[in-house]
Write a protein that holds these residues in place. Structure first.
Motif, PDB file in Angstrom:
ATOM      1  N   ARG A 196       0.837  -1.210   0.000  1.00  0.00           N
ATOM      2  CA  ARG A 196       0.000   0.000   0.000  1.00  0.00           C
ATOM      3  C   ARG A 196       0.870   1.258   0.000  1.00  0.00           C
ATOM      4  O   ARG A 196       0.570   2.239  -0.674  1.00  0.00           O
ATOM      5  CB  ARG A 196      -0.939   0.022   1.213  1.00  0.00           C
ATOM      6  N   LEU A 197       1.967   1.194   0.755  1.00  0.00           N
ATOM      7  CA  LEU A 197       2.896   2.333   0.771  1.00  0.00           C
ATOM      8  C   LEU A 197       3.432   2.571  -0.635  1.00  0.00           C
ATOM      9  O   LEU A 197       3.512   3.708  -1.112  1.00  0.00           O
ATOM     10  CB  LEU A 197       4.061   2.084   1.735  1.00  0.00           C
ATOM     11  N   GLU A 198       3.770   1.470  -1.317  1.00  0.00           N
ATOM     12  CA  GLU A 198       4.367   1.596  -2.645  1.00  0.00           C
ATOM     13  C   GLU A 198       3.362   2.167  -3.638  1.00  0.00           C
ATOM     14  O   GLU A 198       3.674   3.053  -4.446  1.00  0.00           O
ATOM     15  CB  GLU A 198       4.865   0.220  -3.102  1.00  0.00           C
ATOM     16  N   ARG A 199       2.117   1.604  -3.519  1.00  0.00           N
ATOM     17  CA  ARG A 199       1.079   2.140  -4.426  1.00  0.00           C
ATOM     18  C   ARG A 199       0.842   3.633  -4.151  1.00  0.00           C
ATOM     19  O   ARG A 199       0.680   4.433  -5.084  1.00  0.00           O
ATOM     20  CB  ARG A 199      -0.239   1.412  -4.213  1.00  0.00           C
ATOM     21  N   GLY A 200       0.851   4.005  -2.869  1.00  0.00           N
ATOM     22  CA  GLY A 200       0.663   5.415  -2.499  1.00  0.00           C
ATOM     23  C   GLY A 200       1.767   6.274  -3.096  1.00  0.00           C
ATOM     24  O   GLY A 200       1.528   7.372  -3.613  1.00  0.00           O
ATOM     25  N   GLN A 201       2.983   5.724  -3.041  1.00  0.00           N
ATOM     26  CA  GLN A 201       4.134   6.472  -3.572  1.00  0.00           C
ATOM     27  C   GLN A 201       3.972   6.711  -5.070  1.00  0.00           C
ATOM     28  O   GLN A 201       4.179   7.828  -5.569  1.00  0.00           O
ATOM     29  CB  GLN A 201       5.416   5.670  -3.295  1.00  0.00           C
ATOM     30  N   ILE A 202       3.555   5.608  -5.776  1.00  0.00           N
ATOM     31  CA  ILE A 202       3.377   5.758  -7.222  1.00  0.00           C
ATOM     32  C   ILE A 202       2.307   6.807  -7.520  1.00  0.00           C
ATOM     33  O   ILE A 202       2.485   7.698  -8.372  1.00  0.00           O
ATOM     34  CB  ILE A 202       3.009   4.402  -7.862  1.00  0.00           C
ATOM     35  N   ALA A 203       1.188   6.734  -6.740  1.00  0.00           N
ATOM     36  CA  ALA A 203       0.100   7.689  -6.970  1.00  0.00           C
ATOM     37  C   ALA A 203       0.589   9.117  -6.747  1.00  0.00           C
ATOM     38  O   ALA A 203       0.300  10.035  -7.537  1.00  0.00           O
ATOM     39  CB  ALA A 203      -1.067   7.357  -6.043  1.00  0.00           C
ATOM     40  N   SER A 204       1.403   9.334  -5.683  1.00  0.00           N
ATOM     41  CA  SER A 204       1.842  10.694  -5.349  1.00  0.00           C
ATOM     42  C   SER A 204       2.781  11.269  -6.410  1.00  0.00           C
ATOM     43  O   SER A 204       2.868  12.478  -6.584  1.00  0.00           O
ATOM     44  CB  SER A 204       2.529  10.709  -3.990  1.00  0.00           C
ATOM     45  N   LEU A 205       3.457  10.343  -7.138  1.00  0.00           N
ATOM     46  CA  LEU A 205       4.410  10.824  -8.133  1.00  0.00           C
ATOM     47  C   LEU A 205       3.705  11.571  -9.274  1.00  0.00           C
ATOM     48  O   LEU A 205       4.334  12.355  -9.986  1.00  0.00           O
ATOM     49  CB  LEU A 205       5.243   9.663  -8.705  1.00  0.00           C
ATOM     50  N   ALA A 206       2.372  11.348  -9.438  1.00  0.00           N
ATOM     51  CA  ALA A 206       1.626  12.083 -10.462  1.00  0.00           C
ATOM     52  C   ALA A 206       1.730  13.588 -10.213  1.00  0.00           C
ATOM     53  O   ALA A 206       1.708  14.392 -11.148  1.00  0.00           O
ATOM     54  CB  ALA A 206       0.160  11.630 -10.456  1.00  0.00           C
ATOM     55  N   LEU A 207       1.895  13.967  -8.916  1.00  0.00           N
ATOM     56  CA  LEU A 207       2.009  15.390  -8.558  1.00  0.00           C
ATOM     57  C   LEU A 207       3.264  16.033  -9.134  1.00  0.00           C
ATOM     58  O   LEU A 207       3.316  17.240  -9.366  1.00  0.00           O
ATOM     59  CB  LEU A 207       2.034  15.551  -7.039  1.00  0.00           C
ATOM     60  N   LEU A 208       4.294  15.206  -9.334  1.00  0.00           N
ATOM     61  CA  LEU A 208       5.550  15.739  -9.872  1.00  0.00           C
ATOM     62  C   LEU A 208       5.320  16.321 -11.266  1.00  0.00           C
ATOM     63  O   LEU A 208       5.895  17.320 -11.649  1.00  0.00           O
ATOM     64  CB  LEU A 208       6.622  14.646  -9.933  1.00  0.00           C
ATOM     65  N   ALA A 209       4.465  15.622 -12.042  1.00  0.00           N
ATOM     66  CA  ALA A 209       4.181  16.073 -13.405  1.00  0.00           C
ATOM     67  C   ALA A 209       3.335  17.346 -13.396  1.00  0.00           C
ATOM     68  O   ALA A 209       3.588  18.286 -14.133  1.00  0.00           O
ATOM     69  CB  ALA A 209       3.477  14.956 -14.178  1.00  0.00           C
ATOM     70  N   ASP A 210       2.365  17.341 -12.471  1.00  0.00           N
ATOM     71  CA  ASP A 210       1.426  18.462 -12.475  1.00  0.00           C
ATOM     72  C   ASP A 210       1.160  18.863 -11.034  1.00  0.00           C
ATOM     73  O   ASP A 210       0.627  18.071 -10.251  1.00  0.00           O
ATOM     74  CB  ASP A 210       0.131  17.976 -13.169  1.00  0.00           C
ATOM     75  N   LEU A 269      -6.661   8.457  -8.211  1.00  0.00           N
ATOM     76  CA  LEU A 269      -5.326   7.922  -7.854  1.00  0.00           C
ATOM     77  C   LEU A 269      -5.364   7.232  -6.500  1.00  0.00           C
ATOM     78  O   LEU A 269      -4.845   6.132  -6.312  1.00  0.00           O
ATOM     79  CB  LEU A 269      -4.298   9.064  -7.818  1.00  0.00           C
ATOM     80  N   LEU A 270      -6.014   7.884  -5.519  1.00  0.00           N
ATOM     81  CA  LEU A 270      -6.089   7.305  -4.168  1.00  0.00           C
ATOM     82  C   LEU A 270      -6.922   6.021  -4.155  1.00  0.00           C
ATOM     83  O   LEU A 270      -6.607   5.059  -3.459  1.00  0.00           O
ATOM     84  CB  LEU A 270      -6.673   8.330  -3.196  1.00  0.00           C
ATOM     85  N   LEU A 271      -7.988   6.004  -4.956  1.00  0.00           N
ATOM     86  CA  LEU A 271      -8.856   4.833  -5.026  1.00  0.00           C
ATOM     87  C   LEU A 271      -8.068   3.628  -5.544  1.00  0.00           C
ATOM     88  O   LEU A 271      -8.170   2.514  -5.015  1.00  0.00           O
ATOM     89  CB  LEU A 271     -10.044   5.146  -5.946  1.00  0.00           C
ATOM     90  N   ASN A 272      -7.281   3.907  -6.625  1.00  0.00           N
ATOM     91  CA  ASN A 272      -6.469   2.815  -7.182  1.00  0.00           C
ATOM     92  C   ASN A 272      -5.448   2.289  -6.172  1.00  0.00           C
ATOM     93  O   ASN A 272      -5.155   1.103  -6.134  1.00  0.00           O
ATOM     94  CB  ASN A 272      -5.727   3.295  -8.435  1.00  0.00           C
ATOM     95  N   GLN A 281       7.271  18.293   0.133  1.00  0.00           N
ATOM     96  CA  GLN A 281       6.549  17.048   0.278  1.00  0.00           C
ATOM     97  C   GLN A 281       5.327  17.053  -0.616  1.00  0.00           C
ATOM     98  O   GLN A 281       4.758  18.083  -0.944  1.00  0.00           O
ATOM     99  CB  GLN A 281       6.174  16.785   1.725  1.00  0.00           C
ATOM    100  N   LEU A 282       4.994  15.815  -1.056  1.00  0.00           N
ATOM    101  CA  LEU A 282       3.842  15.661  -1.941  1.00  0.00           C
ATOM    102  C   LEU A 282       2.685  15.152  -1.111  1.00  0.00           C
ATOM    103  O   LEU A 282       2.848  14.272  -0.269  1.00  0.00           O
ATOM    104  CB  LEU A 282       4.165  14.658  -3.051  1.00  0.00           C
ATOM    105  N   ILE A 283       1.512  15.704  -1.322  1.00  0.00           N
ATOM    106  CA  ILE A 283       0.370  15.281  -0.526  1.00  0.00           C
ATOM    107  C   ILE A 283      -0.815  15.024  -1.422  1.00  0.00           C
ATOM    108  O   ILE A 283      -1.176  15.845  -2.273  1.00  0.00           O
ATOM    109  CB  ILE A 283      -0.009  16.369   0.501  1.00  0.00           C
ATOM    110  N   LEU A 284      -1.394  13.824  -1.241  1.00  0.00           N
ATOM    111  CA  LEU A 284      -2.668  13.512  -1.894  1.00  0.00           C
ATOM    112  C   LEU A 284      -3.628  13.227  -0.762  1.00  0.00           C
ATOM    113  O   LEU A 284      -3.284  12.558   0.196  1.00  0.00           O
ATOM    114  CB  LEU A 284      -2.555  12.250  -2.754  1.00  0.00           C
ATOM    115  N   SER A 285      -4.881  13.729  -0.864  1.00  0.00           N
ATOM    116  CA  SER A 285      -5.786  13.372   0.225  1.00  0.00           C
ATOM    117  C   SER A 285      -7.216  13.324  -0.251  1.00  0.00           C
ATOM    118  O   SER A 285      -7.620  14.046  -1.163  1.00  0.00           O
ATOM    119  CB  SER A 285      -5.649  14.359   1.376  1.00  0.00           C
ATOM    120  N   ALA A 286      -7.956  12.379   0.358  1.00  0.00           N
ATOM    121  CA  ALA A 286      -9.385  12.231   0.098  1.00  0.00           C
ATOM    122  C   ALA A 286     -10.077  12.218   1.450  1.00  0.00           C
ATOM    123  O   ALA A 286      -9.419  11.992   2.477  1.00  0.00           O
ATOM    124  CB  ALA A 286      -9.619  10.916  -0.645  1.00  0.00           C
TER     125      ALA A 286
END
Ligand SMILES: Nc1ncnc2c1ncn2[C@@H]1O[C@H](COP(=O)(O)OP(=O)(O)OP(=O)(O)O)[C@@H](O)[C@H]1O
Ligand SMILES: [Mg+2]
Length: 456
Positions: free
Chosen positions: A40-54, A65-68, A83-88
């Motif tokens: 789950r940590l790894e999937r979270g990391q991959i999802a957060s990397l989308a922020l790097l692009a945009d 992204l969080l759902l996936n 730091q990158l933050i995604l939140s739902a």
């Protein structure tokens, strides 16, 4: 089932395999949970990397992204500043935080077990190291429901597998124990039962055949025991047959002798001087024989009756014995010498003492006769402070070795033709009954000497 050897093995094997499986089960489930959280940590990391692009992504995309990743939020600290933050939205506040970076094995096991047993669905925060050094730290929060379901599913699969393994192992052990132990033991038991049904039959004695050494030892010990038992049973049976034969003989002999007694009563009235001299001896012998038959019948066992002590004049007994022995040794030159001071008396059972001395004198006479030379049988008596000694000696050939080996043992020492080998055994027993002893004083080529020692 649980009382049989193979049944116990079956049950014990199942228990032991289950125990072993539990020792495997607990760490495996803990490991499974750790792997689940790390993924789950790894999937979270991959999802957060989308922020790097945009930098400012759409709320819809963020949610997807969080759902996936199956987490509520992700915080990836890249370095001290960024730091990158995604939140739902979260359904409930965070219940507990688990830091996987420095968790010990014991903590992992404890947390895994409390997760399995905690039925409540909760939100937890998990902290870990980002993969491929993508930052300093990563943190996600997630729902425990799917985690717990996955753990239970995994655990059940392990349990099912262990059940299958333990049943297979137990069945194999069951079969092995039956073949290696139960069947050989049953065979020995069967042998023992066959033997017990007819222990006199030597064919039933066990034939050791087990290949297992412990069982083999048991079989060999049994073989020894059964062989001994069978032979002593046979010996006993022979003695019992002999006993009843003696009883029958005594019975009819008594009847025959009683009629002989009637004839001798008549003979006593004869006028012939030789007959009048002999008649009392004949009457005496027959009376003695009748009495012996009667006591044998009354007691009906191998033991002699207790002696009835009375004061006896020894020379009277010796004279009686010599008189009949002289009659028996007409053609050989055997002298009978009585060397007893006149009036020598002692306390003993008249009949029994007569039988003992008669046996010794007869043996001595037979030994001299068999040697073919002339000889002498002598009876002496001496008295000390506390005992009386009666010595019966001869100058015959001495005891043969076989007789010496089994002296005083019934049926064993007799070597003379027509003898039964009982005379000395009976004599020794009678003297023991008097509290005295019968001893072989000397025996060599110059002669033999027996001593009767009686307490006064
Ligand atoms: N005085 C003796 N001199 C030599 N041998 C003797 C003498 N007394 C006993 N024996 C030996 O000891 C053996 C055992 O004697 P024992 O009186 O017990 O039996 P037996 O005379 O053979 O039979 P029975 O039962 O008829 O007396 C005799 O067979 C004989 O060989
Ligand atoms: Mg004898």
């Amino acid at each position: 089932m649980h009382n049989t050897l193979s049944g116990r093995f079956l049950i014990l094997t199942i228990i032991f395999v289950m125990l072993a499986e539990i020792m495997i089960f607990v760490p495996s489930v803990a490991r499974f949970r750790e792997d689940y959280l790390l993924s789950r940590l790894e999937r979270g990391q991959i999802a957060s990397l989308a922020l790097l692009a945009d930098d400012s992504i759409e709320a819809d995309l963020e949610e997807e992204l969080l759902l996936n990743a199956e987490v509520f939020n992700v915080v990836l600290r890249r370095d001290e500043a960024r730091q990158l933050i995604l939140s739902a939205p979260m359904p409930q506040p965070i219940h507990k935080t688990f830091d996987l970076r420095d968790a010990s094995a014991l903590e992992l096991i404890r947390d895994a077990m409390s997760r399995v047993f905690d039925r409540e669905e909760r939100v937890i925060r998990v902290i870990g190291n980002p993969v491929r050094d993508a930052g300093l730290m990563i943190e996600v929060s997630l729902n425990t429901g799917p985690l717990r379901m996955a753990m239970i599913d995994y655990g059940l699969r392990i349990l099912l597998l262990s059940a299958v393994i333990s049943v297979i192992t137990a069945i194999m052990l069951f079969v092995a124990v039956r073949r290696l132990m139960v069947q050989p033991i049953k065979r020995v038991v069967g042998d023992m039962q066959a033997y017990a049904n007819n222990p006199e039959d030597a064919r039933n004695v066990i034939k050791p055949s087990a290949s297992i050494s412990e069982l083999r030892e048991a079989e060999e010990a049994l073989l020894k025991l059964e062989t001994q038992l069978t032979s002593s049973l046979k010996q006993k049976e022979r003695l019992a047959q002999l006993g009843s034969a003696v009883a029958k003989i005594s019975h009819d002999l008594r009847n025959i002798l009683t009629s002989a007694q009637l004839f001798t009563d008549r003979i006593e009235m004869s006028e012939d001087p030789v007959v009048t001299r002999m008649a009392p001896k004949l009457v005496g012998s027959i009376t003695r024989a009748v009495k012996l038959c009667e006591t044998t019948l009354t007691f009906g066992k191998a033991e002699e009756p207790a002696p009835r002590l009375a004061s006896l004049e020894l020379s009277e007994i010796i004279n009686d014995i010599f008189a009949s022995e002289r009659l028996a040794s007409t053609d050989a030159e055997v002298a009978f010498v009585e060397d007893i001071s006149p009036g020598f008396t002692l306390m003993a059972d008249n009949e029994q003492l007569y039988r003992v001395i008669a046996n010794l004198v007869r043996n001595a006479r037979q030994a001299i006769v068999s040697s073919g030379k002339a000889g002498e049988v002598r009876v002496q008596a001496a008295q000390t402070e506390d005992c009386v000694e009666i010595t019966v000696s001869d100058n015959g050939p001495g005891l043969p070795p076989k007789a010496r080996e089994h002296l005083f043992a019934a049926f064993q020492g007799g070597v003379s033709k027509g003898g039964s080998g009982l005379g000395l055994a009976i004599s020794a027993e009678l003297i023991r009954g008097h509290g005295g002893e019968l001893l072989l004083q000397k025996s060599d080529e110059t002669g033999t000497e027996f001593v009767i020692r009686l307490n006064r």
